[in-house]
Design a protein around this motif. Structure first.
Motif, PDB file in Angstrom:
ATOM      1  N   CYS A  80       8.329   4.114  -7.457  1.00  0.00           N
ATOM      2  CA  CYS A  80       7.983   3.538  -5.814  1.00  0.00           C
ATOM      3  C   CYS A  80       7.401   3.105  -6.143  1.00  0.00           C
ATOM      4  CB  CYS A  80       8.197   4.595  -5.591  1.00  0.00           C
ATOM      5  SG  CYS A  80       7.159   4.833  -4.678  1.00  0.00           S
ATOM      6  N   VAL A  81       7.755   1.447  -5.299  1.00  0.00           N
ATOM      7  CA  VAL A  81       6.964   0.512  -4.357  1.00  0.00           C
ATOM      8  C   VAL A  81       6.838   1.076  -3.249  1.00  0.00           C
ATOM      9  CG1 VAL A  81       7.302  -1.904  -3.834  1.00  0.00           C
ATOM     10  CG2 VAL A  81       7.273  -1.416  -6.002  1.00  0.00           C
ATOM     11  N   GLY A  82       5.356   1.316  -2.477  1.00  0.00           N
ATOM     12  CA  GLY A  82       5.008   1.194  -0.740  1.00  0.00           C
ATOM     13  C   GLY A  82       3.791   0.215  -0.633  1.00  0.00           C
ATOM     14  N   CYS A  83       4.871  -0.332   0.625  1.00  0.00           N
ATOM     15  CA  CYS A  83       4.104  -1.542   1.654  1.00  0.00           C
ATOM     16  C   CYS A  83       3.776  -0.943   2.190  1.00  0.00           C
ATOM     17  CB  CYS A  83       5.505  -2.394   1.165  1.00  0.00           C
ATOM     18  SG  CYS A  83       6.189  -3.757  -0.320  1.00  0.00           S
ATOM     19  N   GLY A  97       5.357  -5.399   4.910  1.00  0.00           N
ATOM     20  CA  GLY A  97       6.259  -5.704   5.135  1.00  0.00           C
ATOM     21  C   GLY A  97       7.129  -5.829   3.660  1.00  0.00           C
ATOM     22  N   THR A  98       7.825  -5.906   3.313  1.00  0.00           N
ATOM     23  CA  THR A  98       8.560  -5.949   1.911  1.00  0.00           C
ATOM     24  C   THR A  98       9.129  -7.461   1.978  1.00  0.00           C
ATOM     25  OG1 THR A  98      10.493  -5.746   2.638  1.00  0.00           O
ATOM     26  CG2 THR A  98       9.274  -3.701   1.800  1.00  0.00           C
ATOM     27  N   ASP A  99       8.694  -8.382   1.809  1.00  0.00           N
ATOM     28  CA  ASP A  99       9.293  -9.631   1.598  1.00  0.00           C
ATOM     29  C   ASP A  99       9.022 -10.241   0.576  1.00  0.00           C
ATOM     30  OD1 ASP A  99      10.382 -10.211   4.461  1.00  0.00           O
ATOM     31  OD2 ASP A  99       8.433 -11.188   5.024  1.00  0.00           O
ATOM     32  N   GLN A 100       7.495  -9.555   0.291  1.00  0.00           N
ATOM     33  CA  GLN A 100       6.855  -9.953  -1.710  1.00  0.00           C
ATOM     34  C   GLN A 100       7.781  -9.152  -2.444  1.00  0.00           C
ATOM     35  OE1 GLN A 100       5.272  -8.211   0.917  1.00  0.00           O
ATOM     36  NE2 GLN A 100       4.380  -6.871  -0.078  1.00  0.00           N
ATOM     37  N   VAL A 101       8.913  -8.611  -2.216  1.00  0.00           N
ATOM     38  CA  VAL A 101       9.095  -7.360  -2.998  1.00  0.00           C
ATOM     39  C   VAL A 101      10.794  -8.069  -2.926  1.00  0.00           C
ATOM     40  CG1 VAL A 101       9.319  -5.325  -4.060  1.00  0.00           C
ATOM     41  CG2 VAL A 101       8.592  -5.301  -2.658  1.00  0.00           C
ATOM     42  N   LEU A 145      13.657  -6.920  -3.476  1.00  0.00           N
ATOM     43  CA  LEU A 145      14.536  -5.545  -2.916  1.00  0.00           C
ATOM     44  C   LEU A 145      15.767  -5.626  -3.782  1.00  0.00           C
ATOM     45  CD1 LEU A 145      14.169  -5.661   0.565  1.00  0.00           C
ATOM     46  CD2 LEU A 145      12.223  -4.447  -0.575  1.00  0.00           C
ATOM     47  N   VAL A 162      11.835   1.122  -3.005  1.00  0.00           N
ATOM     48  CA  VAL A 162      11.173   0.520  -1.689  1.00  0.00           C
ATOM     49  C   VAL A 162      10.942   1.313  -0.324  1.00  0.00           C
ATOM     50  CG1 VAL A 162       9.785  -2.170  -1.348  1.00  0.00           C
ATOM     51  CG2 VAL A 162      11.441  -1.589  -3.381  1.00  0.00           C
ATOM     52  N   ASN A 190       8.470   1.073   3.065  1.00  0.00           N
ATOM     53  CA  ASN A 190       7.587   0.203   4.135  1.00  0.00           C
ATOM     54  C   ASN A 190       6.867   1.280   4.445  1.00  0.00           C
ATOM     55  OD1 ASN A 190       6.325  -2.266   5.529  1.00  0.00           O
ATOM     56  ND2 ASN A 190       7.788  -2.084   7.131  1.00  0.00           N
TER      57      ASN A 190
END
Length: 107
Positions: free
Chosen positions: A12-15, A19-23, A25, A35, A37
């Motif tokens: 998984c990806v945790g921010c 925010g999640t702008d850099q992933v 989605l 993902v 946040n």
């Protein structure tokens, strides 16, 4: 997408607080990588740091440190009053800790 493809064992990806702008989605969803946040993950830590800095400044640590380096001992302790200029979550958490320390907060 390149990083997600290269991370073969990624679960998984945790921010945290950014925010999640850099992933990407849509791409992450497409390959089954969740993902999430956590926007206020650092609020408590920031509030504790701010509180410790308020205490340090109220006790004039920089001045006392310079005096100690000159071989002087001058113990001074003043009152603790502060006025936060904005009302973000960190200052709300600081306010809670100030209440425990019996400080006054000016609005």
């Amino acid at each position: 997408a390149e990083v997600l493809d290269a991370a073969k064992r990624l679960l998984c990806v945790g921010c945290f607080c950014i925010g999640t702008d850099q992933v990407d989605l849509d791409y992450a969803q497409g390959i089954g990588i969740p993902v999430f946040n956590s926007p206020f993950a650092n609020t408590r830590s920031v509030a504790e740091l701010v509180t410790s800095e308020i205490i340090a400044l109220s006790r004039q640590y920089p001045d006392r440190s310079m005096e100690l380096h000159r071989g002087q001992w001058n113990k001074v302790c003043g009152g603790l009053t502060q006025s936060p200029r904005n009302s973000c979550r960190c200052f709300e958490a600081v306010a809670g800790r100030e209440a425990m320390l019996k400080c006054s907060i000016l609005h």
